[in-house]
Scaffold this motif. Structure first.
Motif, PDB file in Angstrom:
ATOM      1  N   GLU A 356     -15.474  -3.282   6.230  1.00 43.69           N
ATOM      2  CA  GLU A 356     -16.170  -2.780   7.432  1.00 43.69           C
ATOM      3  C   GLU A 356     -15.202  -2.126   8.418  1.00 43.69           C
ATOM      4  N   ASP A 357     -13.891  -2.426   8.273  1.00 41.97           N
ATOM      5  CA  ASP A 357     -12.907  -1.807   9.161  1.00 41.97           C
ATOM      6  C   ASP A 357     -12.667  -0.333   8.846  1.00 41.97           C
ATOM      7  N   TRP A 358     -12.921   0.067   7.601  1.00 44.18           N
ATOM      8  CA  TRP A 358     -12.664   1.484   7.298  1.00 44.18           C
ATOM      9  C   TRP A 358     -13.889   2.227   6.761  1.00 44.18           C
ATOM     10  N   GLU A 359     -14.923   1.466   6.347  1.00 41.87           N
ATOM     11  CA  GLU A 359     -16.130   2.149   5.904  1.00 41.87           C
ATOM     12  C   GLU A 359     -16.853   2.677   7.138  1.00 41.87           C
ATOM     13  N   ASN A 360     -18.030   3.236   6.981  1.00 42.16           N
ATOM     14  CA  ASN A 360     -18.779   3.796   8.109  1.00 42.16           C
ATOM     15  C   ASN A 360     -17.953   4.806   8.906  1.00 42.16           C
ATOM     16  N   GLN A 361     -17.397   5.746   8.203  1.00 36.62           N
ATOM     17  CA  GLN A 361     -16.719   6.876   8.845  1.00 36.62           C
ATOM     18  C   GLN A 361     -15.610   6.473   9.814  1.00 36.62           C
ATOM     19  N   ALA A 362     -14.544   5.971   9.251  1.00 35.68           N
ATOM     20  CA  ALA A 362     -13.380   5.646  10.078  1.00 35.68           C
ATOM     21  C   ALA A 362     -12.881   6.917  10.755  1.00 35.68           C
ATOM     22  N   SER A 363     -12.426   6.781  11.993  1.00 34.69           N
ATOM     23  CA  SER A 363     -11.923   7.955  12.719  1.00 34.69           C
ATOM     24  C   SER A 363     -10.647   8.461  12.059  1.00 34.69           C
ATOM     25  N   ALA A 364     -10.285   9.693  12.380  1.00 22.94           N
ATOM     26  CA  ALA A 364      -9.080  10.290  11.793  1.00 22.94           C
ATOM     27  C   ALA A 364      -7.852   9.430  12.124  1.00 22.94           C
ATOM     28  N   GLU A 365      -7.826   8.854  13.329  1.00 27.12           N
ATOM     29  CA  GLU A 365      -6.664   8.054  13.706  1.00 27.12           C
ATOM     30  C   GLU A 365      -6.583   6.764  12.884  1.00 27.12           C
ATOM     31  N   VAL A 366      -7.742   6.129  12.659  1.00 32.31           N
ATOM     32  CA  VAL A 366      -7.776   4.914  11.836  1.00 32.31           C
ATOM     33  C   VAL A 366      -7.335   5.250  10.408  1.00 32.31           C
ATOM     34  N   GLN A 367      -7.853   6.361   9.892  1.00 29.78           N
ATOM     35  CA  GLN A 367      -7.481   6.779   8.531  1.00 29.78           C
ATOM     36  C   GLN A 367      -5.971   6.975   8.416  1.00 29.78           C
ATOM     37  N   THR A 368      -5.407   7.664   9.389  1.00 26.22           N
ATOM     38  CA  THR A 368      -3.967   7.940   9.360  1.00 26.22           C
ATOM     39  C   THR A 368      -3.161   6.639   9.428  1.00 26.22           C
ATOM     40  N   LEU A 369      -3.605   5.740  10.307  1.00 25.85           N
ATOM     41  CA  LEU A 369      -2.895   4.461  10.451  1.00 25.85           C
ATOM     42  C   LEU A 369      -2.895   3.690   9.133  1.00 25.85           C
ATOM     43  N   ILE A 370      -4.079   3.532   8.535  1.00 27.16           N
ATOM     44  CA  ILE A 370      -4.174   2.753   7.297  1.00 27.16           C
ATOM     45  C   ILE A 370      -3.370   3.422   6.179  1.00 27.16           C
ATOM     46  N   LEU A 371      -3.508   4.737   6.085  1.00 22.50           N
ATOM     47  CA  LEU A 371      -2.787   5.484   5.048  1.00 22.50           C
ATOM     48  C   LEU A 371      -1.264   5.305   5.196  1.00 22.50           C
ATOM     49  N   ARG A 372      -0.786   5.427   6.429  1.00 25.99           N
ATOM     50  CA  ARG A 372       0.662   5.294   6.645  1.00 25.99           C
ATOM     51  C   ARG A 372       1.150   3.873   6.372  1.00 25.99           C
ATOM     52  N   LEU A 373       0.347   2.884   6.767  1.00 23.67           N
ATOM     53  CA  LEU A 373       0.763   1.494   6.543  1.00 23.67           C
ATOM     54  C   LEU A 373       0.807   1.168   5.048  1.00 23.67           C
ATOM     55  N   ILE A 374      -0.119   1.743   4.288  1.00 21.12           N
ATOM     56  CA  ILE A 374      -0.115   1.512   2.835  1.00 21.12           C
ATOM     57  C   ILE A 374       1.062   2.244   2.194  1.00 21.12           C
ATOM     58  N   ASN A 375       1.245   3.491   2.580  1.00 22.00           N
ATOM     59  CA  ASN A 375       2.313   4.291   1.961  1.00 22.00           C
ATOM     60  C   ASN A 375       3.712   3.792   2.299  1.00 22.00           C
ATOM     61  N   SER A 376       3.828   3.050   3.403  1.00 22.14           N
ATOM     62  CA  SER A 376       5.153   2.516   3.721  1.00 22.14           C
ATOM     63  C   SER A 376       5.324   1.090   3.205  1.00 22.14           C
ATOM     64  N   GLY A 377       4.271   0.534   2.598  1.00 18.90           N
ATOM     65  CA  GLY A 377       4.381  -0.794   1.988  1.00 18.90           C
ATOM     66  C   GLY A 377       4.052  -1.943   2.932  1.00 18.90           C
ATOM     67  N   SER A 378       3.646  -1.650   4.174  1.00 17.05           N
ATOM     68  CA  SER A 378       3.319  -2.731   5.102  1.00 17.05           C
ATOM     69  C   SER A 378       1.954  -3.370   4.771  1.00 17.05           C
ATOM     70  N   LEU A 379       1.076  -2.562   4.174  1.00 16.05           N
ATOM     71  CA  LEU A 379      -0.236  -3.072   3.728  1.00 16.05           C
ATOM     72  C   LEU A 379      -0.338  -2.878   2.229  1.00 16.05           C
ATOM     73  N   TYR A 380      -1.059  -3.768   1.578  1.00 15.52           N
ATOM     74  CA  TYR A 380      -1.311  -3.531   0.158  1.00 15.52           C
ATOM     75  C   TYR A 380      -2.772  -3.827  -0.172  1.00 15.52           C
ATOM     76  N   ILE A 381      -3.214  -3.226  -1.261  1.00 19.09           N
ATOM     77  CA  ILE A 381      -4.602  -3.376  -1.667  1.00 19.09           C
ATOM     78  C   ILE A 381      -4.764  -4.674  -2.433  1.00 19.09           C
ATOM     79  N   GLN A 382      -5.694  -5.486  -1.958  1.00 18.72           N
ATOM     80  CA  GLN A 382      -5.859  -6.823  -2.529  1.00 18.72           C
ATOM     81  C   GLN A 382      -7.262  -6.902  -3.126  1.00 18.72           C
ATOM     82  N   GLU A 383      -7.362  -7.430  -4.335  1.00 22.24           N
ATOM     83  CA  GLU A 383      -8.687  -7.576  -4.934  1.00 22.24           C
ATOM     84  C   GLU A 383      -9.510  -8.523  -4.070  1.00 22.24           C
ATOM     85  N   MET A 384     -10.777  -8.218  -3.936  1.00 18.44           N
ATOM     86  CA  MET A 384     -11.667  -9.078  -3.147  1.00 18.44           C
ATOM     87  C   MET A 384     -11.863 -10.393  -3.897  1.00 18.44           C
ATOM     88  N   TYR A 385     -11.904 -11.499  -3.149  1.00 24.84           N
ATOM     89  CA  TYR A 385     -12.130 -12.789  -3.822  1.00 24.84           C
ATOM     90  C   TYR A 385     -13.299 -13.511  -3.182  1.00 24.84           C
TER      91      TYR A 385
END
Ligand SMILES: [Mn+2]
Length: 385
Positions: A356-385
């Motif tokens: 819900e944090d990124w679905e429903n049309q995340a703003s360009a700024e949110v998209q950029t933040l998440i993308l940068r955090l993933i690409n720099s290794g600070s965030l990673y994709i975790q399977e839902m449990y």
């Protein structure tokens, strides 16, 4: 293990009466303590050259012999039957269950926390009476340890000669406690302590706190500021009058110098920027799972997943009237929109983002933040449990 590690003690009481003030024994701090890592797994980590580890043998080739990892199977096979300790640094970076222990420390700023060190000792194993420069919570994880606690020591306290270890040659015992699995000993900086394993398989988890020295604060902050200043900015004295004695450094000269220093030191936004970088700086290179070129490609990979903060990552944020900055692993991410700021604060608090944090049309700024955090290794994709 998500509740506070203080057991029956109210976090407020702890902060007022004990934090940075006096030692505290917390019996059975966890509701039901589960061993987060096996001793064998720690020995395995000590074979890895990326992992920082040490072995201390009380009656080794020399008294209090210190060996530095990485080790081999033979190192472990050749250890004496007793009186040795294996110490492994930053275990929270390598073992997620160990990282989760940090969640019990929500009553303190996360950027104060250092990496988790774990020691495993054979019967009689100890690193000798010593003191540390920082606060530490010693969680007894397995087996028993007999602790002696002394007064506050400092750099002038006499040390044992002939060993690399900093061992106090004169140690006064004020208190003694035997810690069992689930018990915690809290020690403020400088308090002398000596923990000796009672029986084999004595595992103690040590949660330490970072505290930059005044020396580091001054040197690193002024370096940070100085790097941004042009050579053309100089001491200036257009208000100079004829000196009574040409050799005198008068009050006005000192006033001008202090004004220069103050101008830079009173810049709170620069101070925050430097401190945020400093306190989230990584000791180990981050592994980046996968890079995404665009939000579109990332979104496909995100279906049915959550996003988690990397166990090795450090996050912090600073908000004031003028700005909001998220710091992650020594990088800064200015957040202008309130929705981005909300996500940044949520990450700092809960270490996870949900669809819900990124679905429903995340703003360009949110998209950029998440993308940068993933690409720099600070965030990673975790399977839902
Ligand atoms: Mn210590």
């Amino acid at each position: 293990m998500t509740s506070s590690i203080l057991g029956q003690i109210e976090p407020n009481d702890f902060l007022q009466k004990y934090w940075q003030k006096k030692p505290l024994v917390i019996r059975q701090a966890f509701n039901d303590f589960e061993l987060p890592v096996e001793a064998d797994e720690l020995a395995g980590l000590a074979l890895d050259e990326e992992v920082e580890s040490r072995i201390i043998i009380e009656k080794g080739k020399i008294p209090w012999e210190l060996k530095r990892g990485p080790f081999t199977e033979e190192t472990f096979a050749s250890l004496p039957p007793s009186h040795w300790t294996l110490l492994v640094q930053a275990v929270d970076h390598w073992v997620p269950d160990v990282h989760h222990i940090l969640e019990g420390f929500d009553f303190l700023p996360s950027w104060r926390m250092d990496d988790i060190m774990i020691s495993v000792a054979s019967d009689g194993g100890s690193v000798g009476p010593h003191f540390d420069q920082y606060d530490v919570f010693l969680i007894q994880a397995e087996g028993k340890r007999h602790w002696q606690i002394g007064p506050v020591y400092d750099a002038s306290s006499p040390k044992l000669e002939g060993t690399e270890l900093h061992i106090l040659s004169e140690f006064e015992v004020l208190e003694e406690h035997v810690m069992e699995p689930g018990d915690i000993l809290y020690l403020p900086p400088g308090v002398g302590h000596n923990g000796v394993a009672v029986g084999d398989n004595c595992m103690t988890i040590s949660v330490g706190f970072r505290a930059p020295s005044h020396r580091e604060i001054l040197m690193q902050y002024t370096d940070f500021i100085a790097d941004q200043l042009p050579d053309s900015m100089r001491y200036a004295d257009s208000d100079q009058t004829i000196p009574a004695n040409k050799g005198e450094i008068d009050d006005k000269a000192l006033d001008r110098l202090q004004a220069i220093l103050r101008e830079h030191i009173e810049d709170r936004s620069k101070l925050a920027q430097w401190f945020g970088h400093q306190m989230t700086q990584l000791k180990h290179e981050q592994e980046v799972d996968c890079q995404f070129e665009s939000w579109g490609t990332l979104l496909e990979a995100l279906s049915g997943t959550t996003l988690a903060v990397n166990e090795g990552s450090r996050l912090a944020f600073r908000k004031d009237n003028e700005q909001f900055i998220l710091f992650a692993d020594g990088c800064d991410y200015p957040c202008l929109e309130s929705v981005t700021q909300f996500i940044a604060m949520d990450l700092c608090k809960n270490n996870v983002l949900y669809p819900e944090d990124w679905e429903n049309q995340a703003s360009a700024e949110v998209q950029t933040l998440i993308l940068r955090l993933i690409n720099s290794g600070s965030l990673y994709i975790q399977e839902m449990y």
